[in-house]
Design an enzyme around this catalytic site. Sequence first.
Site, PDB file in Angstrom:
ATOM      1  N   CYS A 131       0.741  -1.200   0.065  1.00 38.45           N
ATOM      2  CA  CYS A 131       0.067  -0.009  -0.034  1.00 38.45           C
ATOM      3  C   CYS A 131       0.840   1.258   0.031  1.00 38.45           C
ATOM      4  O   CYS A 131       0.633   2.229  -0.616  1.00 38.45           O
ATOM      5  CB  CYS A 131      -0.986   0.065   1.218  1.00 38.45           C
ATOM      6  SG  CYS A 131      -1.880  -1.506   1.377  1.00 38.45           S
ATOM      7  N   ARG A 164      -7.811  -4.589  -3.011  1.00 34.17           N
ATOM      8  CA  ARG A 164      -7.428  -3.396  -3.699  1.00 34.17           C
ATOM      9  C   ARG A 164      -8.495  -3.173  -4.859  1.00 34.17           C
ATOM     10  O   ARG A 164      -8.363  -3.720  -5.969  1.00 34.17           O
ATOM     11  CB  ARG A 164      -6.024  -3.374  -4.348  1.00 34.17           C
ATOM     12  CG  ARG A 164      -4.813  -3.725  -3.363  1.00 34.17           C
ATOM     13  CD  ARG A 164      -3.521  -4.127  -3.835  1.00 34.17           C
ATOM     14  NE  ARG A 164      -2.882  -4.538  -2.786  1.00 34.17           N
ATOM     15  CZ  ARG A 164      -2.420  -3.915  -1.883  1.00 34.17           C
ATOM     16  NH1 ARG A 164      -2.302  -2.592  -1.821  1.00 34.17           N
ATOM     17  NH2 ARG A 164      -1.376  -4.650  -0.880  1.00 34.17           N
TER      18      ARG A 164
HETATM   19  C1  BEZ Z   1       0.764  -4.611   1.972  1.00 39.65           C
HETATM   20  O1  BEZ Z   1       1.944  -4.761   1.867  1.00 39.65           O
HETATM   21  O2  BEZ Z   1       0.075  -3.262   1.405  1.00 39.65           O
HETATM   22  C2  BEZ Z   1      -0.161  -5.689   2.110  1.00 39.65           C
HETATM   23  C3  BEZ Z   1       0.234  -6.945   1.949  1.00 39.65           C
HETATM   24  C4  BEZ Z   1      -0.720  -7.991   2.358  1.00 39.65           C
HETATM   25  C5  BEZ Z   1      -2.141  -7.876   3.121  1.00 39.65           C
HETATM   26  C6  BEZ Z   1      -2.246  -6.491   3.238  1.00 39.65           C
HETATM   27  C7  BEZ Z   1      -1.629  -5.554   2.811  1.00 39.65           C
END
Ligand code: BEZ
Length: 234
Positions: A51, A134
């Site tokens: 993110c 997402r």
């Molecule tokens: C992230 O790195 O943004 C992420 C990865 C897995 C689950 C939720 C967020």
Amino acid sequence: MENQFYPMPRLGDTAPTFEASTTQGKIKFPEDFKDKWVILFSHPSDFTPVCTSEFMTFGKMQKEFDDLNCQLIGISIDGLYSHIAWLRTIKEKIEYKDMKNIEVTFPLIDDVSMKVANLYGMVQPNESTTTAVRAVFFIDPKGIIRTIVYYPLALGRNFDELKRILIGLQTVDNFNVALPADWRPGDDVIIPTAGSCGVAKDRMEDKSGNIHCYDWFFCTKKLSKEEVESKLGK
Ligand code: BEZ
């Protein structure tokens, strides 16, 4: 426990309305963004790496989306203080690839109640019951949902593709054309299939050199990058 069922908005639907607190103040959606394109996108969680890379990329590209008359709006099931602390950390501490000192000035919605995420079908329980996936909603200036893209938690989005989708939608609307696979401004565009064989025959016999028919149902014409660019943001 059974997962609660929330209907998901679909292409062509009017974007569901809501009011929310954001990092840029309260918003009424979509009425505060009249006459603009909007990209409403969710992320799973503040202070997570994928993110963070996405927010830095959107932050870096913000002017490119402004120039396309497009408002970016983020959302996650985190509260306002978490959002503010995360965006401050990004600006003050994170240097990633060619990006540093990235200030995110578009609104990021506080959705601890999950009200907006559920309204837009952003929580997909078999992927995660506690975070949004997402999701990316492209909403046109009339408030209609024109494209929806979902990515899973572990895969960051392709921001060139998101920009290409926006440019593509504006081109479809302004020129009444369809766009072939991998289209980019300057590439030939598709003339929507004609309703009558007569029209198709005219197109097949076009002598201007502008139209090329691969068969009666598949005709393209030239549309210059300059013409496309003259209409972008409209
Ligand atoms: C992230 O790195 O943004 C992420 C990865 C897995 C689950 C939720 C967020």
